[in-house]
Design an enzyme around this catalytic site. Structure first.
Site, mmCIF file in Angstrom:
data_model
loop_
_atom_site.group_PDB
_atom_site.id
_atom_site.type_symbol
_atom_site.label_atom_id
_atom_site.label_comp_id
_atom_site.label_asym_id
_atom_site.label_seq_id
_atom_site.Cartn_x
_atom_site.Cartn_y
_atom_site.Cartn_z
ATOM 1 C CE LYS A 173 -5.565 -11.065 -5.847
ATOM 2 N NZ LYS A 173 -5.966 -9.666 -6.053
ATOM 3 C CG ASN A 174 -2.225 -8.329 -6.058
ATOM 4 O OD1 ASN A 174 -3.319 -8.664 -6.510
ATOM 5 N ND2 ASN A 174 -2.028 -8.018 -4.784
ATOM 6 C CB CYS A 228 -11.098 -6.757 -0.588
ATOM 7 S SG CYS A 228 -10.882 -8.473 -1.035
ATOM 8 N NE ARG A 276 -8.595 -1.283 -2.153
ATOM 9 C CZ ARG A 276 -8.309 -2.569 -2.354
ATOM 10 N NH1 ARG A 276 -9.208 -3.484 -2.143
ATOM 11 N NH2 ARG A 276 -7.110 -2.914 -2.768
ATOM 12 C CB ILE A 293 -8.813 6.023 -8.151
ATOM 13 C CG1 ILE A 293 -10.149 6.736 -8.420
ATOM 14 C CG2 ILE A 293 -9.047 4.554 -7.868
ATOM 15 C CD1 ILE A 293 -10.779 6.296 -9.729
ATOM 16 C CG ASP A 294 -6.308 10.711 -4.377
ATOM 17 O OD1 ASP A 294 -6.570 9.548 -3.993
ATOM 18 O OD2 ASP A 294 -5.422 11.407 -3.843
ATOM 19 C CD GLN A 295 -1.916 10.678 -5.011
ATOM 20 O OE1 GLN A 295 -0.861 11.078 -5.504
ATOM 21 N NE2 GLN A 295 -2.774 11.493 -4.430
ATOM 22 C CB ILE A 346 -2.039 -0.188 3.844
ATOM 23 C CG1 ILE A 346 -0.575 -0.545 4.170
ATOM 24 C CG2 ILE A 346 -2.211 0.117 2.352
ATOM 25 C CD1 ILE A 346 0.483 0.392 3.670
ATOM 26 N NE ARG A 388 -11.425 -10.454 -5.488
ATOM 27 C CZ ARG A 388 -10.863 -9.468 -4.800
ATOM 28 N NH1 ARG A 388 -11.341 -9.118 -3.637
ATOM 29 N NH2 ARG A 388 -9.833 -8.816 -5.272
HETATM 30 C C1 UD1 Z 1 -2.864 -3.288 -4.166
HETATM 31 C C2 UD1 Z 1 -3.165 -4.760 -4.072
HETATM 32 C C3 UD1 Z 1 -3.720 -5.113 -2.700
HETATM 33 C C4 UD1 Z 1 -2.778 -4.612 -1.604
HETATM 34 C C5 UD1 Z 1 -2.439 -3.151 -1.809
HETATM 35 C C6 UD1 Z 1 -1.375 -2.648 -0.836
HETATM 36 C C7 UD1 Z 1 -3.731 -5.330 -6.344
HETATM 37 C C8 UD1 Z 1 -4.786 -5.712 -7.321
HETATM 38 N N1 UD1 Z 1 -4.134 -5.084 -5.103
HETATM 39 O O1 UD1 Z 1 -4.088 -2.599 -4.017
HETATM 40 O O2 UD1 Z 1 -3.850 -6.519 -2.641
HETATM 41 O O3 UD1 Z 1 -3.439 -4.751 -0.362
HETATM 42 O O4 UD1 Z 1 -1.938 -2.936 -3.143
HETATM 43 O O5 UD1 Z 1 -0.221 -3.410 -0.977
HETATM 44 O O6 UD1 Z 1 -2.558 -5.302 -6.664
HETATM 45 N N2 UD1 Z 1 -4.571 5.460 -2.143
HETATM 46 C C9 UD1 Z 1 -4.937 6.782 -2.262
HETATM 47 N N3 UD1 Z 1 -5.108 7.298 -3.533
HETATM 48 C C10 UD1 Z 1 -4.934 6.551 -4.655
HETATM 49 C C11 UD1 Z 1 -4.551 5.208 -4.521
HETATM 50 C C12 UD1 Z 1 -4.372 4.688 -3.241
HETATM 51 O O7 UD1 Z 1 -5.119 7.501 -1.283
HETATM 52 O O8 UD1 Z 1 -5.103 7.070 -5.763
HETATM 53 C C13 UD1 Z 1 -4.370 4.876 -0.800
HETATM 54 C C14 UD1 Z 1 -5.324 3.735 -0.517
HETATM 55 O O9 UD1 Z 1 -6.553 4.196 0.003
HETATM 56 C C15 UD1 Z 1 -4.533 2.939 0.495
HETATM 57 C C16 UD1 Z 1 -3.077 3.146 0.054
HETATM 58 O O10 UD1 Z 1 -3.084 4.291 -0.782
HETATM 59 O O11 UD1 Z 1 -4.680 3.508 1.783
HETATM 60 C C17 UD1 Z 1 -2.467 1.992 -0.698
HETATM 61 O O12 UD1 Z 1 -3.298 1.634 -1.776
HETATM 62 P P1 UD1 Z 1 -2.739 0.972 -3.108
HETATM 63 O O13 UD1 Z 1 -1.297 0.632 -2.934
HETATM 64 O O14 UD1 Z 1 -3.133 1.808 -4.261
HETATM 65 O O15 UD1 Z 1 -3.542 -0.385 -3.156
HETATM 66 P P2 UD1 Z 1 -4.187 -1.068 -4.420
HETATM 67 O O16 UD1 Z 1 -3.324 -0.833 -5.609
HETATM 68 O O17 UD1 Z 1 -5.621 -0.730 -4.485
#
Ligand code: UD1
Length: 430
Positions: A22-23, A117, A122, A124-126, A327, A397
């Site tokens: 899925k991912n 979820c 979560r 999205i700053d990065q 995480i 999902r």
């Molecule tokens: C993806 C997966 C999810 C998995 C996760 C970690 C998908 C659709 N989902 O989620 O199933 O649990 O990877 O392997 O592929 N973070 C920030 N800033 C950002 C982005 C992330 O601080 O801009 C933090 C998040 O809060 C979290 C960590 O980084 O603590 C990891 O998140 P991330 O790897 O981005 O997870 P997703 O891509 O949302």
């Protein structure tokens, strides 16, 4: 409302076939709109998240054909908008991949902000930092993320946290930027590599995916391709743990064993036998499970998406185990449900201390999110007596035909809607 009715106590035995990841499928579907030519995809899992994304893309004017269940043919030559408002998209995390894809191709995107979820905040700053580094103006307005650029210019980007989503999104936009982009501290997950391979098959120039430095030389355009998505690491891991939790013997087919190393090593540690062959892995749990310690980490560490499943196993192992979630901060919500099934678990912040018990007992439980939902089903399959699991839409999902695949391994599980259905299930299985 649909629920699962489960009678526990049967060891799961047999073979199960794993579907596409899925991912990986989600960013690959989104990236398919980065070319005007036709893209042929195989091994797309038929789960709610991929279907919601495909429907939203059709709503944007992407021609999408799904003649066969796991194949999709997409053509985005005539999309009619870069402003994606589809409300359903709010329910899936991966909606934000449309930003990277649209920004790369059309230099503008506006997409409703993602949901997914509820396992912690979560950020999205990065993602935003990466798009800005490529020269885009990015704003969050009226519940949407809006990004726009006159032109995208390659850049050197250091990710402050290892993020799968941000790595993927920036990689997509940088593919069609001018010049060279370097992403440091990149995520190394198999789905990051799969997307890079997919983009390269369309003419992109991406090197280093799977390491923490990804180098991208921008290209002016991408062409059509044929591509098959990798098998789902987490679906495979869930069935491997299903064998451990139910004291069964399960052969999980169509996997990439390399992607399962962290999962396999924990199963060995807790006393399971694991046999690997080319594209399958057999897990046998003939002895009582032992305690261990585990900390979730970015790949190649133990995946956070397998944390609930290992917790369910450790709760019925001998001794005291510790699970550290590094995480997502809110990923132990399902523990209250496990406690109602007899588990002895104490959560302090991001750490769960588990004192092993001998067996679960059935209860009425609710799936709080996708992976925890699947893990609770496994607990119910191991439990003495009957359980019902609510809110199965979360499980749908990300798991295709979950009850059917479990039934194929001898599980007593059915989708029911009413109390009467539950009584019938009890009569049938009693
Ligand atoms: C993806 C997966 C999810 C998995 C996760 C970690 C998908 C659709 N989902 O989620 O199933 O649990 O990877 O392997 O592929 N973070 C920030 N800033 C950002 C982005 C992330 O601080 O801009 C933090 C998040 O809060 C979290 C960590 O980084 O603590 C990891 O998140 P991330 O790897 O981005 O997870 P997703 O891509 O949302």
């Amino acid at each position: 409302m649909e629920q699962y009715a489960i009678k526990g106590g049967n060891p799961l035995v047999g073979e199960v076939e794993i579907g596409g990841a899925k991912n990986a499928a989600l960013p690959i579907l989104a990236a398919s709109l980065m070319t005007d030519e036709t893209v042929y995809l195989e091994n797309i899992p038929d789960v709610r998240d991929t279907n919601v994304l495909l429907d939203a893309m059709e709503g944007m004017g992407v021609l999408a054909k799904r003649d066969e269940r796991h194949k999709a043919v997409l053509n985005a030559a005539n999309i009619n908008t870069t402003d994606v408002k589809d409300e359903k998209l709010k329910r899936i995390r991966a909606s934000y991949y449309l930003v990277g894809a649209l920004l790369g191709k059309y230099k503008e995107a506006s997409v409703v902000l993602p949901g997914g979820c509820d396992i912690g905040s979560r950020a999205i700053d990065q993602h935003i930092k990466g798009f800005r580094a490529l020269g885009a103006d990015v704003r969050i307005e009226f519940g949407a993320i809006k990004a726009k650029a006159e032109r995208l210019q390659g850049s050197h980007i250091y990710m402050d946290v290892v993020s799968v989503g941000a790595t993927i999104n920036v990689m997509m936009a940088a593919t069609l930027a001018e010049g060279k982009t370097i992403i440091e501290n990149a995520a190394k997950e198999p789905h990051v590599v799969d997307l890079a391979n997919f983009l390269n098959s369309m003419g992109a120039n991406i090197r280093g995916a799977g390491t923490d430095v990804i180098r991208i030389k921008g290209v002016p355009r991408l062409h059509g391709t044929e591509y098959a998505v990798i098998p789902d690491q987490i679906e495979a891991g869930t069935f491997m743990f299903a064998a451990a939790i139910t004291k069964g013997d399960v052969t999980v087919k169509n996997v990439i064993t390399k992607h399962l190393e962290s999962i396999t090593s924990k199963l060995l540690e807790i006393g399971c036998e694991v046999e690997e062959a080319d594209d399958c892995v057999r897990v046998v749990a003939s002895k009582p499970l032992r305690h261990t310690q585990v900390k979730t980490l970015p790949y190649p560490g133990f995946p956070t998406d397998m944390q609930p499943q290992i917790t369910v196993a450790l709760a019925m192992s001998q001794g005291t185990s510790i699970v550290t979630e590094s995480i997502f901060e809110n990923r132990f919500k399902y523990v209250d449900e496990l406690i109602r099934m007899g588990a002895n678990i104490k959560v302090e912040g991001n750490i769960a201390v588990i004192n092993g018990m001998t067996h679960y007992t059935g209860a009425s439980i609710s799936a709080p999110d996708l992976r925890a939902g699947a893990a609770l089903v496994l607990a119910a399959l191991a439990a003495e007596g009957y359980s019902t699991v609510d809110d199965i839409r979360y499980i749908e999902r990300g798991y295709e035909d979950f009850p059917q695949k479990l039934q194929g391994l001898g599980a007593q599980i059915e989708v029911i809607e009413t109390e009467r259905d539950f009584q019938k299930f009890k009569l049938k299985t009693g």
